[in-house]
Design a protein around this motif. Structure first.
Motif, PDB file in Angstrom:
ATOM      1  N   ALA A 153       0.844  -1.191   0.000  1.00  0.00           N
ATOM      2  CA  ALA A 153       0.000   0.000   0.000  1.00  0.00           C
ATOM      3  C   ALA A 153       0.881   1.242   0.000  1.00  0.00           C
ATOM      4  CB  ALA A 153      -0.921   0.004   1.218  1.00  0.00           C
ATOM      5  N   VAL A 154       0.649   2.120  -0.974  1.00  0.00           N
ATOM      6  CA  VAL A 154       1.419   3.354  -1.106  1.00  0.00           C
ATOM      7  C   VAL A 154       0.468   4.525  -0.907  1.00  0.00           C
ATOM      8  CG1 VAL A 154       2.906   4.724  -2.613  1.00  0.00           C
ATOM      9  CG2 VAL A 154       2.989   2.220  -2.719  1.00  0.00           C
ATOM     10  N   THR A 155       0.619   5.240   0.193  1.00  0.00           N
ATOM     11  CA  THR A 155      -0.228   6.390   0.512  1.00  0.00           C
ATOM     12  C   THR A 155       0.575   7.658   0.264  1.00  0.00           C
ATOM     13  OG1 THR A 155      -1.230   5.057   2.273  1.00  0.00           O
ATOM     14  CG2 THR A 155      -1.755   7.401   2.240  1.00  0.00           C
ATOM     15  N   ILE A 163      -2.855   0.462  -4.195  1.00  0.00           N
ATOM     16  CA  ILE A 163      -2.524  -0.890  -3.740  1.00  0.00           C
ATOM     17  C   ILE A 163      -1.900  -1.664  -4.896  1.00  0.00           C
ATOM     18  CG2 ILE A 163      -3.396  -2.940  -2.583  1.00  0.00           C
ATOM     19  CD1 ILE A 163      -3.781  -0.237  -1.068  1.00  0.00           C
ATOM     20  N   TYR A 164      -0.674  -2.161  -4.684  1.00  0.00           N
ATOM     21  CA  TYR A 164       0.063  -2.931  -5.683  1.00  0.00           C
ATOM     22  C   TYR A 164       0.141  -4.392  -5.264  1.00  0.00           C
ATOM     23  CZ  TYR A 164       1.686   1.602  -7.436  1.00  0.00           C
ATOM     24  OH  TYR A 164       1.752   2.877  -7.944  1.00  0.00           O
ATOM     25  N   ARG A 165       0.100  -5.290  -6.254  1.00  0.00           N
ATOM     26  CA  ARG A 165       0.298  -6.697  -5.963  1.00  0.00           C
ATOM     27  C   ARG A 165       1.761  -6.941  -5.636  1.00  0.00           C
ATOM     28  NH1 ARG A 165       0.094 -10.040  -9.725  1.00  0.00           N
ATOM     29  NH2 ARG A 165      -0.516 -11.858  -8.491  1.00  0.00           N
ATOM     30  N   LYS A 173       8.630  -5.642 -11.350  1.00  0.00           N
ATOM     31  CA  LYS A 173       7.769  -4.645 -11.967  1.00  0.00           C
ATOM     32  C   LYS A 173       6.648  -4.263 -10.999  1.00  0.00           C
ATOM     33  CE  LYS A 173       8.578  -6.298 -16.691  1.00  0.00           C
ATOM     34  NZ  LYS A 173       7.934  -6.815 -17.932  1.00  0.00           N
ATOM     35  N   ALA A 174       6.378  -2.972 -10.903  1.00  0.00           N
ATOM     36  CA  ALA A 174       5.347  -2.523  -9.972  1.00  0.00           C
ATOM     37  C   ALA A 174       3.951  -2.898 -10.447  1.00  0.00           C
ATOM     38  CB  ALA A 174       5.443  -1.012  -9.780  1.00  0.00           C
ATOM     39  N   GLY A 175       3.710  -2.828 -11.743  1.00  0.00           N
ATOM     40  CA  GLY A 175       2.390  -3.150 -12.262  1.00  0.00           C
ATOM     41  C   GLY A 175       1.397  -2.028 -12.027  1.00  0.00           C
ATOM     42  N   SER A 176       0.134  -2.278 -12.376  1.00  0.00           N
ATOM     43  CA  SER A 176      -0.921  -1.279 -12.241  1.00  0.00           C
ATOM     44  C   SER A 176      -1.589  -1.411 -10.872  1.00  0.00           C
ATOM     45  CB  SER A 176      -1.968  -1.453 -13.339  1.00  0.00           C
ATOM     46  OG  SER A 176      -1.380  -1.290 -14.615  1.00  0.00           O
ATOM     47  N   PRO A 177      -1.758  -0.299 -10.166  1.00  0.00           N
ATOM     48  CA  PRO A 177      -2.336  -0.368  -8.823  1.00  0.00           C
ATOM     49  C   PRO A 177      -3.855  -0.251  -8.833  1.00  0.00           C
ATOM     50  CG  PRO A 177      -1.611   1.847  -9.226  1.00  0.00           C
ATOM     51  CD  PRO A 177      -1.268   1.055 -10.469  1.00  0.00           C
ATOM     52  N   ARG A 178      -4.460  -0.573  -7.705  1.00  0.00           N
ATOM     53  CA  ARG A 178      -5.866  -0.308  -7.437  1.00  0.00           C
ATOM     54  C   ARG A 178      -5.912   0.839  -6.430  1.00  0.00           C
ATOM     55  NH1 ARG A 178      -7.202  -4.948  -6.680  1.00  0.00           N
ATOM     56  NH2 ARG A 178      -8.554  -5.365  -8.460  1.00  0.00           N
TER      57      ARG A 178
END
Length: 409
Positions: A153-155, A163-165, A173-178
């Protein structure tokens, strides 16, 4: 160039780890650290693709020189420091036990420290892998990063939480967050397959990992600052003390741990430090005292000290370790508040006083040692806190390590 002095092996930790792995893993094939697709049917329990399992904790220190951006990873098993890509403009360095987060005005750079621990409760696994850059996460200075085995979780500084997987970061790879709804003045903290946050008006909320609201405890935390995950639950620092949020059988409850008396704004606990796995937290209590929060007993203790630069403790009967502006480490008995030991002069001048902001000397604590960075002296001290704060090893470096975190825990 790095030089080791007074080298002492870590045999006890290795023996304990070997015993745990050999007695606790037989016949089990679950894996909480990576997706099941990464392990074959014949792979040993706890298998992580591309990593080596070891018999002892693979502790490493991530070190950064904010003046130059030079970054090193100090392997505490081999005693060698590895040069990695520069991270210029870093004002704060944090970690979740594996990844280092280098916070700059332009974003947060992520470094996989290549060492981590998988805790299954009744036993643990220790891993080491290659050190590598993962990329950059959005969010400038003030961004808070919290993780568990599944999500990160990145605030950001505006309170938006993404929220990243975790599996994506582990693959580089960071990927796409929710993105969670609303804003949160404190960090959003992953815990027990959920996400804990506090709204702008102080209400504690619980989300599932998809970002949907779940049942939340009827609790409030005004002006949240500081948080810690313990075996007893998540501790949130609030204006009137701490709030302990726990989960049992899918239900979240919250319990207030008040200071017990009026505490001024300057003396409240706003940033916790502790040994991972410990239920004893520390935080500065103004300029000349340290708060010790015993989460098990639900009690605060204010220990009067000299002028505080940094503090930490291993908990469970260990001394409170305080770096004071005189450049020495002081050990205090938490129950009595009396000083019981003191080191020789370790830091001088600007190193002892700190460099302002988040850079400067800190005390990292693990299961057997503590570590103190000396920026101006270009070194790191390893401290045996069970032996009157004895200096066990000294690591000389070729950078000024004003920022330091420990990974592999």
């Amino acid at each position: 160039m790095l030089v080791r002095r007074n080298v002492i092996p870590w045999a006890p930790a290795a023996l304990v780890a070997v015993s745990l792995i050999s007695t606790s893993c037989a016949g089990r094939n679950d894996d909480v650290s990576t997706p099941k697709s990464t392990a074959s049917a014949s792979a040993p329990h706890g298998y992580v693709e591309g990593a080596q399992e070891k018999a002892e904790q693979q502790s490493r220190l991530l070190l950064n020189d904010p003046g130059t951006g030079d970054t090193r990873v100090l392997d505490l098993i081999t005693g060698k420091a590895q040069e990695v890509s520069r991270k210029p403009g870093t004002a704060q360095l944090t970690t979740d036990g594996r990844f280092g987060y280098f916070h700059t005005s332009g974003g947060t750079h992520v470094l996989d420290g290549g060492a981590w621990t998988v805790d299954h409760g009744d036993h643990v696994h220790y891993y080491r892998a290659a050190i590598r850059d993962v990329g950059r996460l959005p969010g400038g200075l003030g961004t808070r990063v919290r993780s568990d085995a599944a999500v990160t979780a990145v605030t950001d500084e505006d309170g938006r939480a993404r929220i990243y997987r975790r599996a994506g970061l582990e693959k580089g790879k960071a990927g796409s967050p929710r993105t969670l709804p609303g804003t949160h003045p404190g960090a959003v903290v992953p815990h027990e397959e959920h996400l804990l946050g506090v709204t702008e008006d102080g209400k504690v909320l619980v989300y599932d990992r998809e970002g949907k609201r779940a049942a939340s405890p009827d609790a409030r935390c005004e002006d949240p600052r500081g948080d810690a995950v313990t075996r007893r639950g998540v501790v949130l620092g609030c204006a009137d003390g701490a709030l302990l949020v726990r989960e049992a059988d899918g239900t979240f409850t919250a319990e207030k741990i008040p200071y017990g008396s009026d505490v001024s704004e300057a003396e409240r606990a706003t940033a916790f430090r502790h040994r991972p796995g410990s239920d004893t937290l520390t935080a500065p209590a103004g300029d000349r005292a340290v708060w010790v929060l015993d989460v098990t007993e639900r009690t605060w203790t204010r220990v009067r000290t000299g002028p505080v630069v940094s503090a930490n403790t291993a908990g469970e009967g260990s001394v409170l370790i305080v770096l004071e502006t005189d450049g020495s480490l002081h050990g205090y008995d938490i129950s009595t508040g009396k000083q019981v030991t003191r080191t020789k002069l370790l830091l001088t001048g600007a190193s002892a006083a700190g460099t302002g902001g988040n850079a400067g000397p800190v005390i990292e604590v693990d299961r057997s040692r503590a570590y103190l960075n000396d920026p101006k002296g270009r070194r790191v001290y390893e401290i045996d806190y069970n032996d009157n704060l004895r200096v066990a090893r000294t690591f000389d470096l070729d950078i000024e390590p004003a920022l330091m975190v420990e990974t592999g825990r």
